[in-house]
Design a protein around this motif. Sequence first.
Motif, short mmCIF file in Angstrom:
data_model
loop_
_atom_site.label_atom_id
_atom_site.label_comp_id
_atom_site.label_asym_id
_atom_site.label_seq_id
_atom_site.Cartn_x
_atom_site.Cartn_y
_atom_site.Cartn_z
N PRO A 167 0.90 -1.16 0.19
CA PRO A 167 -0.04 -0.14 -0.01
C PRO A 167 0.93 1.17 -0.21
O PRO A 167 0.34 2.43 -0.22
CB PRO A 167 -0.82 -0.12 1.48
CG PRO A 167 0.04 -1.18 2.05
CD PRO A 167 0.85 -1.94 1.24
N LYS A 168 2.19 1.23 0.30
CA LYS A 168 2.91 2.39 0.75
C LYS A 168 3.80 2.88 -0.72
O LYS A 168 3.78 3.81 -1.13
CB LYS A 168 3.83 2.15 1.59
CG LYS A 168 4.24 3.32 2.51
CD LYS A 168 4.98 2.57 3.78
CE LYS A 168 5.58 3.80 4.58
NZ LYS A 168 6.35 3.37 5.79
N PHE A 169 4.47 1.72 -1.28
CA PHE A 169 5.13 2.00 -2.64
C PHE A 169 4.97 1.16 -3.66
O PHE A 169 4.80 -0.11 -3.42
CB PHE A 169 6.82 1.90 -2.30
CG PHE A 169 7.16 2.91 -1.29
CD1 PHE A 169 7.29 4.18 -1.59
CD2 PHE A 169 7.62 2.73 0.03
CE1 PHE A 169 7.67 5.29 -0.86
CE2 PHE A 169 7.68 3.43 0.84
CZ PHE A 169 8.05 4.86 0.59
N ALA A 170 4.69 1.61 -5.19
CA ALA A 170 4.27 0.57 -5.96
C ALA A 170 5.62 0.15 -6.51
O ALA A 170 5.73 -0.96 -7.29
CB ALA A 170 3.70 1.72 -7.18
N THR A 171 6.76 0.83 -6.34
CA THR A 171 7.98 0.29 -7.19
C THR A 171 9.33 0.86 -5.97
O THR A 171 8.85 1.65 -5.10
CB THR A 171 8.26 0.48 -8.42
OG1 THR A 171 9.45 -0.13 -8.85
CG2 THR A 171 8.16 2.09 -8.64
N TRP A 172 10.54 0.53 -6.54
CA TRP A 172 11.61 1.12 -5.89
C TRP A 172 12.68 1.41 -6.77
O TRP A 172 12.67 1.02 -7.94
CB TRP A 172 12.27 0.13 -4.65
CG TRP A 172 12.88 -1.21 -5.17
CD1 TRP A 172 13.87 -1.21 -6.12
CD2 TRP A 172 12.37 -2.42 -4.85
NE1 TRP A 172 14.33 -2.50 -6.44
CE2 TRP A 172 13.37 -3.25 -5.50
CE3 TRP A 172 11.61 -2.94 -3.54
CZ2 TRP A 172 13.20 -4.72 -5.30
CZ3 TRP A 172 11.52 -4.09 -3.69
CH2 TRP A 172 12.33 -5.28 -4.22
N TYR A 173 13.79 2.32 -6.58
CA TYR A 173 14.42 2.96 -7.47
C TYR A 173 15.28 1.79 -8.34
O TYR A 173 15.52 2.29 -9.61
CB TYR A 173 15.43 3.95 -6.91
CG TYR A 173 16.60 3.41 -6.23
CD1 TYR A 173 17.95 3.36 -6.92
CD2 TYR A 173 16.45 2.56 -4.87
CE1 TYR A 173 18.95 2.67 -6.64
CE2 TYR A 173 17.72 2.15 -4.64
CZ TYR A 173 18.84 2.00 -5.07
OH TYR A 173 20.01 1.46 -4.55
N GLY A 174 15.73 0.85 -7.75
CA GLY A 174 16.28 -0.21 -8.51
C GLY A 174 15.60 -1.04 -9.43
O GLY A 174 16.25 -1.95 -10.31
N ASN A 175 14.33 -0.75 -9.56
CA ASN A 175 13.43 -1.78 -10.41
C ASN A 175 13.27 -1.10 -11.71
O ASN A 175 12.73 0.03 -11.89
CB ASN A 175 11.98 -1.99 -9.71
CG ASN A 175 11.20 -3.02 -10.58
OD1 ASN A 175 11.22 -4.09 -10.79
ND2 ASN A 175 9.94 -2.13 -10.77
#
Length: 206
Positions: free
Chosen positions: A160-168
């Motif tokens: 619910p907080k993040f859809a993805t992260w910077y390394g993806n």
Amino acid sequence: MAQRENLNVSLCPLHTRQDLIESCAELIKITWPCSKPERLHRMAAEETSGLPCCLVLIEHREDAPDVVVGHVRLVTVTSPETPRSAYLEAICIHPSKRGLGLGYKMMKLAERYAYDNLGCKQMFLLCLATTLGFYERLSYQLYPVLKLETEGINLLSHSPKFATWYGNKPLKGWEFVYSDGPCASKEVMKRRAFGQLTLRKYLTDS
Ligand SMILES: CC(C)(COP(=O)(O)OP(=O)(O)OC[C@H]1O[C@@H](n2cnc3c(N)ncnc32)[C@H](O)[C@@H]1OP(=O)(O)O)[C@@H](O)C(=O)NCCC(=O)NCCS
């Protein structure tokens, strides 16, 4: 309650059992009410015998149809310094079947599938401190989070907080899923704002 020894289960890629997509979707929705398991139809239609793939733990019952009792999704790790690896997400066992050893069994079968069929030498995952003990029993160890790069995480969107992260990197054709929510930056990951720990396990042929 069902006994460990009475459960007849097997693990296979969801795309080989499209009749079980609804059963799998139900399990994922029960586990993560904010998830988007309706995407499983497209995922299973696009997936072949490689990565990414959804693997389902199936219970085979005597006088009833097969049912999905567990799910784990394997995604490609693209970090250049790592040997061929899979990132595991959406790991779950049906609430009525937890505590019976099925989670352990599913993880071992998934590791064997990744090693034998996908040529993976390592498995990575993120977990909360509340499930660390489960993965420690499977010999997963802490890994420095910033080195992990992936392709196509979180298509089922249960965070619910993040859809993805910077390394993806987005998977081709699936870029839209990351409009569901913010991308966790490098700084956010450093602060462990996911509240999660990165774990790794080396796979062997034993
Ligand atoms: C986490 C989960 C997959 C475990 O599956 P399970 O079938 O209940 O686990 P098992 O019965 O195979 O347990 C294997 C061992 O891990 C232990 N274990 C299970 N869950 C644990 C937890 N949350 N913390 C610590 N140890 C745990 C069990 O006690 C057992 O130990 P034992 O061999 O000494 O008896 C299941 O609880 C689940 O689906 N949870 C909801 C979704 C979730 O949190 N997924 C993980 C996201 S990171």
